[in-house]
Design a protein around this motif. Structure first.
Motif, PDB file in Angstrom:
ATOM      1  N   ASN A  70      11.650  64.768  -1.351  1.00  0.00           N
ATOM      2  CA  ASN A  70      11.644  63.329  -1.590  1.00  0.00           C
ATOM      3  C   ASN A  70      11.105  63.049  -2.991  1.00  0.00           C
ATOM      4  O   ASN A  70      10.657  63.961  -3.692  1.00  0.00           O
ATOM      5  N   GLY A  71      11.152  61.798  -3.378  1.00  0.00           N
ATOM      6  CA  GLY A  71      10.752  61.424  -4.731  1.00  0.00           C
ATOM      7  C   GLY A  71       9.320  61.772  -5.082  1.00  0.00           C
ATOM      8  O   GLY A  71       9.032  62.178  -6.207  1.00  0.00           O
ATOM      9  N   VAL A  72       8.403  61.624  -4.142  1.00  0.00           N
ATOM     10  CA  VAL A  72       7.001  61.937  -4.428  1.00  0.00           C
ATOM     11  C   VAL A  72       6.825  63.440  -4.672  1.00  0.00           C
ATOM     12  O   VAL A  72       6.094  63.848  -5.579  1.00  0.00           O
ATOM     13  N   GLU A  73       7.523  64.262  -3.908  1.00  0.00           N
ATOM     14  CA  GLU A  73       7.452  65.714  -4.133  1.00  0.00           C
ATOM     15  C   GLU A  73       8.015  66.080  -5.510  1.00  0.00           C
ATOM     16  O   GLU A  73       7.442  66.909  -6.225  1.00  0.00           O
ATOM     17  N   LYS A  95       7.418  50.046   1.473  1.00  0.00           N
ATOM     18  CA  LYS A  95       6.173  50.386   2.158  1.00  0.00           C
ATOM     19  C   LYS A  95       5.068  50.610   1.126  1.00  0.00           C
ATOM     20  O   LYS A  95       5.245  51.361   0.172  1.00  0.00           O
ATOM     21  N   LEU A  96       3.950  49.969   1.372  1.00  0.00           N
ATOM     22  CA  LEU A  96       2.820  50.065   0.458  1.00  0.00           C
ATOM     23  C   LEU A  96       2.342  51.508   0.298  1.00  0.00           C
ATOM     24  O   LEU A  96       1.995  51.929  -0.805  1.00  0.00           O
ATOM     25  N   GLU A  97       2.361  52.286   1.382  1.00  0.00           N
ATOM     26  CA  GLU A  97       1.885  53.675   1.309  1.00  0.00           C
ATOM     27  C   GLU A  97       2.708  54.500   0.320  1.00  0.00           C
ATOM     28  O   GLU A  97       2.171  55.350  -0.384  1.00  0.00           O
ATOM     29  N   ASP A 101       1.152  56.241  -2.915  1.00  0.00           N
ATOM     30  CA  ASP A 101       1.304  57.686  -3.141  1.00  0.00           C
ATOM     31  C   ASP A 101       1.953  57.967  -4.488  1.00  0.00           C
ATOM     32  O   ASP A 101       1.544  58.875  -5.207  1.00  0.00           O
ATOM     33  N   SER A 102       2.966  57.190  -4.820  1.00  0.00           N
ATOM     34  CA  SER A 102       3.660  57.379  -6.101  1.00  0.00           C
ATOM     35  C   SER A 102       2.690  57.202  -7.265  1.00  0.00           C
ATOM     36  O   SER A 102       2.657  58.021  -8.189  1.00  0.00           O
TER      37      SER A 102
END
Length: 168
Positions: A70-73, A95-97, A101-102
């Motif tokens: 995913n984008g965060v990874e 989503k705020l989470e 995280d980003s």
């Protein structure tokens, strides 16, 4: 106009080709960037050696593939390999989470896809360009200050030498 070598390189990473093309066209009309598109985070990571200054990264990349990151990874890998690269998350996730995280892992900003996303992206790119200009000016000022410190040191040394050995 910037030369090819001095153009800002920007990666657009989204598994929706239409989204990538629309954003590419929008950015190309407003900025003189070398724009490269990718349909997966893995393919963008393989090309990091070209040195993108900016990456626009979707959160859900090839979510239908079981081993797709995913984008965060992908963000984590980009920041690990090229910490100076500014990464903008562009996602349908509100989503705020996900946004937190980003940002926690080094994203410059987080934009939710929608009617104002492209104009918001333009503002962010302008901010990044301004930040880069300020950093470049700061580096120039540091060099001037270093030169002046050396020059003052040399003048002081010469003065001490003259006072001690010549005017004694």
């Amino acid at each position: 106009m910037a030369t090819e070598q001095s153009k800002t390189i920007i990666f657009l990473v989204d598994d929706e080709p239409i989204q990538n093309e629309m954003l590419k066209d929008y950015i190309a009309e407003r900025f003189n960037y070398d724009i490269r598109t990718f349909e997966s985070g893995e393919s963008a990571i393989r090309e990091l050696s070209v040195g993108p200054q900016i990456v626009v990264l979707d959160f859900h990349l090839n979510s239908h593939l079981p081993d797709a990151q995913n984008g965060v990874e992908v963000l984590k890998k980009i920041k690990q390999a090229r910490p100076e690269t500014q990464v903008i998350m562009l996602s349908g996730q509100d989503k705020l989470e996900v946004a937190i995280d980003s940002m926690k892992f080094g994203a410059y900003d987080y934009v939710i896809k929608g009617e104002t996303a492209f104009s918001r992206m333009e503002n962010i790119l302008n901010n990044i360009n301004e930040l880069r200009s300020i950093k470049a000016a700061n580096q120039s000022y540091k060099k001037v200050i270093s030169f002046l410190q050396i020059a003052i040191f040399i003048v002081v040394l010469i003065s001490v030498f003259l006072v001690y050995f010549v005017f004694r």
